[in-house]
Structure formats: structure tokens, C-alpha cells
Design a protein around this motif. Structure first.
Motif, PDB file in Angstrom:
ATOM      1  N   VAL A  40      63.495  10.597  71.671  1.00  0.00           N
ATOM      2  CA  VAL A  40      63.672   9.326  72.380  1.00  0.00           C
ATOM      3  C   VAL A  40      65.107   9.194  72.891  1.00  0.00           C
ATOM      4  CG1 VAL A  40      63.672   6.813  72.140  1.00  0.00           C
ATOM      5  CG2 VAL A  40      61.835   8.162  71.118  1.00  0.00           C
ATOM      6  N   LEU A  41      66.084   9.491  72.030  1.00  0.00           N
ATOM      7  CA  LEU A  41      67.481   9.357  72.419  1.00  0.00           C
ATOM      8  C   LEU A  41      67.834  10.282  73.576  1.00  0.00           C
ATOM      9  CD1 LEU A  41      69.231   9.108  68.920  1.00  0.00           C
ATOM     10  CD2 LEU A  41      68.696   7.262  70.519  1.00  0.00           C
ATOM     11  N   PHE A  42      67.299  11.510  73.567  1.00  0.00           N
ATOM     12  CA  PHE A  42      67.569  12.455  74.645  1.00  0.00           C
ATOM     13  C   PHE A  42      66.969  11.951  75.955  1.00  0.00           C
ATOM     14  CE2 PHE A  42      66.352  16.124  77.236  1.00  0.00           C
ATOM     15  CZ  PHE A  42      67.578  16.761  77.372  1.00  0.00           C
ATOM     16  N   THR A  43      65.740  11.444  75.905  1.00  0.00           N
ATOM     17  CA  THR A  43      65.064  10.958  77.105  1.00  0.00           C
ATOM     18  C   THR A  43      65.812   9.781  77.721  1.00  0.00           C
ATOM     19  OG1 THR A  43      62.928  11.635  76.193  1.00  0.00           O
ATOM     20  CG2 THR A  43      62.887  10.097  78.036  1.00  0.00           C
ATOM     21  N   VAL A  44      66.151   8.793  76.873  1.00  0.00           N
ATOM     22  CA  VAL A  44      66.886   7.626  77.362  1.00  0.00           C
ATOM     23  C   VAL A  44      68.284   8.030  77.828  1.00  0.00           C
ATOM     24  CG1 VAL A  44      67.846   5.379  76.734  1.00  0.00           C
ATOM     25  CG2 VAL A  44      65.582   6.044  75.905  1.00  0.00           C
ATOM     26  N   GLY A  45      68.922   8.929  77.074  1.00  0.00           N
ATOM     27  CA  GLY A  45      70.272   9.360  77.409  1.00  0.00           C
ATOM     28  C   GLY A  45      70.361  10.049  78.758  1.00  0.00           C
ATOM     29  N   ILE A  46      69.378  10.916  79.059  1.00  0.00           N
ATOM     30  CA  ILE A  46      69.362  11.593  80.364  1.00  0.00           C
ATOM     31  C   ILE A  46      69.226  10.560  81.483  1.00  0.00           C
ATOM     32  CG2 ILE A  46      68.028  13.128  81.856  1.00  0.00           C
ATOM     33  CD1 ILE A  46      69.738  14.580  79.850  1.00  0.00           C
ATOM     34  N   GLY A  47      68.363   9.559  81.258  1.00  0.00           N
ATOM     35  CA  GLY A  47      68.206   8.503  82.252  1.00  0.00           C
ATOM     36  C   GLY A  47      69.493   7.741  82.479  1.00  0.00           C
ATOM     37  N   ILE A  48      70.211   7.450  81.390  1.00  0.00           N
ATOM     38  CA  ILE A  48      71.478   6.718  81.496  1.00  0.00           C
ATOM     39  C   ILE A  48      72.526   7.537  82.247  1.00  0.00           C
ATOM     40  CG2 ILE A  48      73.451   5.881  80.151  1.00  0.00           C
ATOM     41  CD1 ILE A  48      71.474   4.919  78.042  1.00  0.00           C
ATOM     42  N   ILE A  49      72.641   8.820  81.916  1.00  0.00           N
ATOM     43  CA  ILE A  49      73.638   9.680  82.557  1.00  0.00           C
ATOM     44  C   ILE A  49      73.380   9.793  84.056  1.00  0.00           C
ATOM     45  CG2 ILE A  49      74.503  12.046  82.714  1.00  0.00           C
ATOM     46  CD1 ILE A  49      74.069  12.249  79.677  1.00  0.00           C
ATOM     47  N   LEU A  50      72.126  10.073  84.425  1.00  0.00           N
ATOM     48  CA  LEU A  50      71.796  10.181  85.841  1.00  0.00           C
ATOM     49  C   LEU A  50      71.996   8.851  86.556  1.00  0.00           C
ATOM     50  CD1 LEU A  50      68.588  12.428  85.773  1.00  0.00           C
ATOM     51  CD2 LEU A  50      70.892  13.056  86.498  1.00  0.00           C
ATOM     52  N   GLY A  51      71.604   7.760  85.885  1.00  0.00           N
ATOM     53  CA  GLY A  51      71.764   6.441  86.477  1.00  0.00           C
ATOM     54  C   GLY A  51      73.220   6.100  86.732  1.00  0.00           C
ATOM     55  N   LEU A  52      74.084   6.407  85.760  1.00  0.00           N
ATOM     56  CA  LEU A  52      75.509   6.146  85.928  1.00  0.00           C
ATOM     57  C   LEU A  52      76.091   6.926  87.101  1.00  0.00           C
ATOM     58  CD1 LEU A  52      76.800   6.130  82.231  1.00  0.00           C
ATOM     59  CD2 LEU A  52      76.723   4.192  83.791  1.00  0.00           C
ATOM     60  N   GLY A  53      75.726   8.209  87.180  1.00  0.00           N
ATOM     61  CA  GLY A  53      76.261   9.057  88.240  1.00  0.00           C
ATOM     62  C   GLY A  53      75.847   8.602  89.626  1.00  0.00           C
ATOM     63  N   ILE A  54      74.568   8.307  89.792  1.00  0.00           N
ATOM     64  CA  ILE A  54      74.050   7.926  91.108  1.00  0.00           C
ATOM     65  C   ILE A  54      74.484   6.511  91.483  1.00  0.00           C
ATOM     66  CG2 ILE A  54      71.941   7.462  92.428  1.00  0.00           C
ATOM     67  CD1 ILE A  54      70.631   9.746  90.885  1.00  0.00           C
ATOM     68  N   THR A  55      74.367   5.567  90.556  1.00  0.00           N
ATOM     69  CA  THR A  55      74.702   4.177  90.861  1.00  0.00           C
ATOM     70  C   THR A  55      76.183   4.016  91.165  1.00  0.00           C
ATOM     71  OG1 THR A  55      72.933   3.443  89.373  1.00  0.00           O
ATOM     72  CG2 THR A  55      74.545   1.801  90.043  1.00  0.00           C
ATOM     73  N   SER A  56      77.039   4.720  90.420  1.00  0.00           N
ATOM     74  CA  SER A  56      78.481   4.600  90.652  1.00  0.00           C
ATOM     75  C   SER A  56      78.846   5.084  92.054  1.00  0.00           C
ATOM     76  CB  SER A  56      79.261   5.385  89.600  1.00  0.00           C
ATOM     77  OG  SER A  56      78.969   6.766  89.657  1.00  0.00           O
ATOM     78  N   ARG A  57      78.190   6.135  92.518  1.00  0.00           N
ATOM     79  CA  ARG A  57      78.461   6.627  93.866  1.00  0.00           C
ATOM     80  C   ARG A  57      77.980   5.641  94.923  1.00  0.00           C
ATOM     81  NH1 ARG A  57      78.667  10.984  90.818  1.00  0.00           N
ATOM     82  NH2 ARG A  57      79.866  12.797  91.503  1.00  0.00           N
ATOM     83  N   LEU A  58      76.832   5.040  94.672  1.00  0.00           N
ATOM     84  CA  LEU A  58      76.317   4.051  95.613  1.00  0.00           C
ATOM     85  C   LEU A  58      77.255   2.857  95.706  1.00  0.00           C
ATOM     86  CD1 LEU A  58      74.120   2.847  97.434  1.00  0.00           C
ATOM     87  CD2 LEU A  58      72.966   2.030  95.364  1.00  0.00           C
ATOM     88  N   ILE A  59      77.748   2.389  94.551  1.00  0.00           N
ATOM     89  CA  ILE A  59      78.654   1.244  94.546  1.00  0.00           C
ATOM     90  C   ILE A  59      79.961   1.586  95.255  1.00  0.00           C
ATOM     91  CG2 ILE A  59      80.027  -0.274  93.062  1.00  0.00           C
ATOM     92  CD1 ILE A  59      77.754  -0.146  91.037  1.00  0.00           C
TER      93      ILE A  59
END
Length: 278
Positions: A193-212
């Protein structure tokens, strides 16, 4: 550059993420480090990654310390005195909105479109109160592929909320019904569970930060207006109502005033930091 004062800013961000409706992004914006935070996240994949890591380390340590220590105090306050505690955060939010409007010089820079964007942001965040499920959410067990997909996108959306002012990542977990599952995974160290959620968080941070970053460069005023709207809308998310006896109501009013006073002190601190750096 490694700055120890960012450790305390990280603690403030960590504390805010414990309260549904108040995100670490809100506190970062209040403290004047929001764009630096976004730049640092984006810079982790560049040749200057060491500089950005040095900026992020004290923030991460501060967030971790808050989650491990101050979180117990916040949890106790939310359990024993939820109404005054939430009114403190409401006072903080309302008190900081005028400062943010002043930062962007809204009187001269805002057009009717920007006011519309601000209102839209407030409505989007405020409308999340309609999505709350009052029934208890059970912990997922015997997870199927669909459950892991949900956890992945929950991490993705939660990381977006952590960056965007207005909504906390924990609130996103609550809305999607995975909060108990994630909390149990943390306590039992469920790696799947932690790995699945963690991968989502990492990808989300990378993509969202670039968009912002792109939006700040191309549409700075509109982006600022939207974020101020997000922050203003979070008041409706955390508003607990005004109930109880005279003592509780008085305590809530005092907490509200303390929140507003804290916002004012943060404004003074931010201006001093800007003067020192300028």
C-alpha cells in the motif's frame, strides 16, 4: 543553501496538513516560500539538484518532526476542543487573504476575469464539503487491482492538494475513502500500500510542480487569483459551526482573533525577510 529557519517553516507546513482544509501549500504561500518550494521540486532533476536538495532537507525534516511530535497536540486539540481549534485556522486563513491580495497588487492587476477566477477557486474548494461521506469508511483488505489503482490516483491527487493551497492531502484521502487504509498501512508498515500511494505522490509532485511553474510564468496574476480563491474556499470546508455554552463560544472567538493575529505577525515576518533579502 541549507537554512535552519526552514525547519520551522516545514513544521508549520506539517501541522497544517493535519487539519482538513488547510494545506502545506497554504502555509508555504503565507511564509513567502511557495515559489521557491515549487522551483526546488522541479530542480531535483536538473544539474543543480544539490542546491535544491539543500533547500528541501530542512523543510522535510520540519514536516517529519511536526507529524511525529506536534501532531499529538493538534490531534488532542481537535478531539477535545475542535470548535476553537478550527476557528483559529479560520482566523489565520481570513487574516492572510488581504495580505496575499496586496502581494499581487490586486487593485491594479486584477481584471473582472481575475475576480471570476478567484470566485471559481473558492467555489471549487468550498464545494468539496458536499462530497463528504458521513458514514464510517472501512479499511480495505484483500486488495484487488482496482483498489491499487485507486490508491495510486489517491496519492497523486493528495500530492497535488499538498502543493496547491486550500485543500490538505489528508482531506483528499478522506474524500476518496482510503484514509483509514493509508493510516493502517503506515502503522503496520504495509509495503504494498505504501509503495502504491508513494509512487502516486512522487509522480503527482513532479508533474503538478511543473504545471504550477508554467502557470506562474505565463499567467501569474490569474494563478495567484485562483490560489487565493482556493484558500478562501477552505474556510467553508473547515467551518465547524458556532455552538455550545458561553465559555466555548468565547473560546472560539478568542481563537479566531489569535488566528488573525498570527496571520498579521506572519505578514510582518514575511516583510522583514523580504527587506533583509532585498
Amino acid at each position: 543553501m541549507f537554512q535552519w529557519k526552514n525547519l520551522f517553516k516545514g513544521m508549520a507546513m506539517g501541522i497544517s496538513d493535519l487539519v482538513p482544509g488547510v494545506s502545506g501549500g497554504t502555509i508555504a504561500l503565507i511564509l513567502g516560500i511557495y515559489q521557491s518550494l515549487i522551483t526546488a521540486i522541479n530542480g531535483l532533476t536538473t544539474k543543480q539538484w544539490k542546491k535544491h536538495v539543500m533547500f528541501l532537507i530542512p523543510l522535510v525534516i520540519g514536516i517529519g518532526l511536526a507529524l511525529l511530535t506536534v501532531s499529538h497536540i493538534i490531534s488532542w486539540l481537535l478531539n477535545e476542543y475542535p470548535q476553537p481549534t478550527l476557528f483559529f485556522f479560520i482566523g489565520l486563513i481570513i487574516g492572510i487573504v488581504p495580505t496575499l491580495l496586496k502581494d499581487i497588487n490586486f487593485i491594479q492587476s486584477f481584471t473582472p476575469i481575475h475576480y471570476g477566477v478567484l470566485l471559481l477557486g473558492a467555489i471549487i474548494v468550498g464545494a468539496t464539503t458536499l462530497l463528504k461521506d458521513s458514514s464510517p469508511t472501512t479499511i480495505m483488505d484483500q486488495l484487488a487491482i482496482g483498489d491499487y489503482i485507486l490508491l495510486f490516483f489517491a496519492g497523486w491527487l493528495a500530492s497535488t492538494a499538498m502543493i496547491l493551497p486550500g485543500v490538505s492531502g489528508s482531506f483528499i484521502f478522506l474524500l476518496l475513502g482510503v484514509y483509514p487504509t493509508v493510516i493502517q498501512a503506515l502503522s503496520t508498515f504495509n509495503l504494498a500500500v505504501l509503495f502504491t500511494v508513494g509512487i502516486g505522490i512522487i509522480l503527482g509532485l513532479g508533474i503538478t510542480s511543473r504545471l504550477i511553474s508554467y502557470l506562474f510564468v505565463q499567467y501569474k496574476t490569474a494563478t495567484y487569483a485562483l490560489m487565493i480563491g482556493f484558500i478562501a474556499g477552505s474556510v467553508f470546508v473547515i467551518y465547524p459551526g458556532m455552538a455550545g455554552d458561553f465559555f466555548l463560544i468565547s473560546l472560539s472567538v478568542i481563537a479566531f482573533a489569535l488566528g488573525g493575529g498570527t496571520a498579521y505577525m506572519l505578514h510582518i515576518y514575511k516583510n522583514k525577510q523580504a527587506g533583509a533579502n532585498g
